[in-house]
Structure formats: structure tokens, C-alpha cells
Design a protein around this motif. Structure first.
Motif, PDB file in Angstrom:
ATOM      1  N   MET A  89     -23.945  30.915 -27.702  1.00  0.00           N
ATOM      2  CA  MET A  89     -23.373  32.179 -27.250  1.00  0.00           C
ATOM      3  C   MET A  89     -21.857  32.020 -27.105  1.00  0.00           C
ATOM      4  SD  MET A  89     -26.411  33.360 -26.981  1.00  0.00           S
ATOM      5  CE  MET A  89     -26.017  35.022 -26.458  1.00  0.00           C
ATOM      6  N   ARG A  90     -21.146  33.140 -27.283  1.00  0.00           N
ATOM      7  CA  ARG A  90     -19.694  33.109 -27.092  1.00  0.00           C
ATOM      8  C   ARG A  90     -19.266  34.217 -26.135  1.00  0.00           C
ATOM      9  NH1 ARG A  90     -14.740  32.211 -31.400  1.00  0.00           N
ATOM     10  NH2 ARG A  90     -13.196  31.852 -29.759  1.00  0.00           N
ATOM     11  N   ARG A  91     -18.336  33.889 -25.283  1.00  0.00           N
ATOM     12  CA  ARG A  91     -17.783  34.868 -24.352  1.00  0.00           C
ATOM     13  C   ARG A  91     -16.699  35.675 -25.045  1.00  0.00           C
ATOM     14  NH1 ARG A  91     -16.293  32.697 -18.551  1.00  0.00           N
ATOM     15  NH2 ARG A  91     -16.006  34.954 -18.367  1.00  0.00           N
ATOM     16  N   TYR A 101     -17.784  29.117 -24.798  1.00  0.00           N
ATOM     17  CA  TYR A 101     -19.136  29.074 -25.352  1.00  0.00           C
ATOM     18  C   TYR A 101     -20.143  28.615 -24.306  1.00  0.00           C
ATOM     19  CZ  TYR A 101     -17.200  29.401 -30.107  1.00  0.00           C
ATOM     20  OH  TYR A 101     -16.555  29.812 -31.242  1.00  0.00           O
ATOM     21  N   ALA A 102     -21.404  28.951 -24.561  1.00  0.00           N
ATOM     22  CA  ALA A 102     -22.525  28.438 -23.778  1.00  0.00           C
ATOM     23  C   ALA A 102     -23.692  28.254 -24.730  1.00  0.00           C
ATOM     24  CB  ALA A 102     -22.905  29.399 -22.658  1.00  0.00           C
ATOM     25  N   CYS A 104     -27.705  28.226 -24.997  1.00  0.00           N
ATOM     26  CA  CYS A 104     -28.923  28.615 -24.297  1.00  0.00           C
ATOM     27  C   CYS A 104     -30.123  28.005 -25.005  1.00  0.00           C
ATOM     28  CB  CYS A 104     -29.055  30.130 -24.268  1.00  0.00           C
ATOM     29  SG  CYS A 104     -27.723  30.928 -23.342  1.00  0.00           S
ATOM     30  N   TRP A 114     -31.384  39.473 -22.331  1.00  0.00           N
ATOM     31  CA  TRP A 114     -29.950  39.677 -22.152  1.00  0.00           C
ATOM     32  C   TRP A 114     -29.583  40.047 -20.728  1.00  0.00           C
ATOM     33  CZ3 TRP A 114     -26.257  38.294 -25.444  1.00  0.00           C
ATOM     34  CH2 TRP A 114     -26.638  37.997 -26.764  1.00  0.00           C
ATOM     35  N   LYS A 118     -26.970  37.670 -18.673  1.00  0.00           N
ATOM     36  CA  LYS A 118     -25.697  38.142 -18.129  1.00  0.00           C
ATOM     37  C   LYS A 118     -25.635  38.009 -16.607  1.00  0.00           C
ATOM     38  CE  LYS A 118     -24.662  41.134 -22.027  1.00  0.00           C
ATOM     39  NZ  LYS A 118     -24.279  42.474 -22.524  1.00  0.00           N
ATOM     40  N   ASP A 124     -20.150  38.663 -20.315  1.00  0.00           N
ATOM     41  CA  ASP A 124     -19.502  39.007 -21.578  1.00  0.00           C
ATOM     42  C   ASP A 124     -19.983  38.146 -22.750  1.00  0.00           C
ATOM     43  OD1 ASP A 124     -18.369  36.741 -20.455  1.00  0.00           O
ATOM     44  OD2 ASP A 124     -16.373  37.123 -21.285  1.00  0.00           O
ATOM     45  N   LEU A 125     -21.217  37.685 -22.707  1.00  0.00           N
ATOM     46  CA  LEU A 125     -21.744  36.820 -23.768  1.00  0.00           C
ATOM     47  C   LEU A 125     -22.277  37.631 -24.947  1.00  0.00           C
ATOM     48  CD1 LEU A 125     -23.673  34.123 -21.701  1.00  0.00           C
ATOM     49  CD2 LEU A 125     -21.620  33.751 -23.070  1.00  0.00           C
ATOM     50  N   ARG A 126     -22.111  37.074 -26.115  1.00  0.00           N
ATOM     51  CA  ARG A 126     -22.708  37.609 -27.343  1.00  0.00           C
ATOM     52  C   ARG A 126     -23.163  36.422 -28.189  1.00  0.00           C
ATOM     53  NH1 ARG A 126     -19.392  36.185 -31.385  1.00  0.00           N
ATOM     54  NH2 ARG A 126     -17.124  36.165 -31.074  1.00  0.00           N
TER      55      ARG A 126
END
Length: 204
Positions: A89-91, A101-102, A104, A114, A118, A124-126
Motif C-alpha cells: 500500500m502507498r500513502r 508505504y505499508a 499488508c 478498506w 484506514k 490515505d492508503l491506496r
């Protein structure tokens, strides 16, 4: 203690005993993709002296295909729920100094929630794009392992593990390549990666 290397025309299985030298896996080929993260993880496992098994199989893109390949390769008790699915994931609004980044990690029979993500990780992750995944990990889609700390970004990417894996005895995952799977005890994975455990999935 000793290792066992079993081969068939399509598969090779490496069973590694704790604190023993790891036998050489089948030679890497260019068709498998960039091996940089795969080699880094194998070095980490050897350095820490952990026990794990490695399976060489045909390239798999999905969790379902990986289960089929692992069963065909001799891991007959493999289930979808034992797969550790890693999603980068990216902020979108990270400030200077914040982690951008994270990673998961959830059971492969679950889907990312989602709302929970959040709430527990960041608002603000996508999903990272294919290009961003490759830049961070050198991995193709389907090959990302659950080790954000070993990706090629600074600061190291933080890993969040869903509670769906918290009570598993064993986990399976593609180890940086679509053609190489690893099986290890969950307790071993936790000791290596030290992920933050949170509830970020729901029933698929």
C-alpha cells in the motif's frame, strides 16, 4: 539433522533443518524474474538459522494457482487460508519523514477491508501500482513476500499482519519469485519480521 532435496520433472523441494547449511535450490533462470529479494530473503533465513521448506514450481500469479502448484509439488495439506497474501500500500498524503508505504499481509482466503485498514493503519492508503511494487521490492505481481522490512526502500517498510493469520501454525508464500514458495512456522515468521498484528480483512 539433515536436509532432503527431492526432485521431479517440474518440482524441487528443499527441506531445511534448523541451523544446518541450506542446500542449493534449482538454478535461477532469467524467465523467473528479478531474484534480488529472493536472494536477500534466503540470506536472511540462513543468517538467522531458521527452519523452512522451499518449493520450486511453475510460475503462479494468483493465490489459488499457488495452492494448486504447492499441492502438486508435494505440500498436500496446503490450503488457501494458509497462504500469506502480501499487498503493498502507498500513502497519498505522507509528509516528509513519514513512511510512504505499508505492507499488508492477510490469509489468502480473505479480502482487504478498506474501512478497517484506514482505521488501524492510515486513512490515505491506496494500492501501490505495479511499477511502485517493482521499485520497492523488485517483484512481479504475485511474487511479493510478507517481508516489508527487506524491501529496497529507506526507511524500511512496516508490515501489518491481519488477525486471520494469527492462529496459524504454518504459513506459505511466494518468496520474491512466482516460481519459488516457502513454508515456515508462523512463530518463525513473527520472529523474523515482527509485524504489527491488526484486523484489516473481511470474508472474501
Amino acid at each position: 539433522m539433515s536436509f532432503v532435496l527431492e526432485t521431479t520433472p517440474r518440482f524441487s523441494v528443499v527441506c531445511v533443518a534448523r541451523r544446518q547449511l541450506t542446500p542449493a535450490p534449482p538454478p535461477l533462470s532469467e524467465a523467473e524474474g528479478n531474484p534480488k529479494l529472493y536472494l536477500r530473503l534466503r540470506s536472511l533465513f540462513a543468517e538467522r538459522g531458521v527452519a523452512y521448506s522451499e518449493l520450486f514450481h511453475e510460475a503462479t500469479l494468483t493465490s489459488e494457482a499457488s495452492v494448486e502448484a504447492r499441492i502438486a509439488g508435494g505440500w498436500t495439506d496446503t490450503t488457501l487460508s494458509s497462504g500469506a497474501k502480501a499487498m503493498l500500500m502507498r500513502r497519498s498524503k505522507a509528509k516528509d519523514g513519514d513512511a510512504s508505504y505499508a505492507l499488508c499481509v492477510l490469509a489468502a482466503d480473505r479480502k482487504l477491508d478498506w474501512k478497517r485498514l484506514k482505521k488501524h493503519v492510515a486513512k490515505d492508503l491506496r494500492l501501490a501500482t505495479q511499477e511502485e511494487v517493482f521499485d520497492a521490492s523488485r517483484c512481479l505481481p504475485g511474487a511479493v513476500p510478507p517481508f516489508g522490512s527487506q524491501f529496497f526502500l529507506a526507511p524500511p517498510i512496516r508490515t501489518f499482519m491481519d488477525t486471520s493469520l494469527a492462529h496459524r501454525e504454518w504459513i506459505n508464500f511466494n518468496c520474491g519469485l512466482r516460481t519459488r514458495s516457502v513454508r515456515m512456522r508462523l512463530e518463525t515468521y513473527l520472529a523474523l519480521e515482527a509485524p504489527t498484528t491488526v484486523e484489516i480483512s473481511s470474508q472474501a
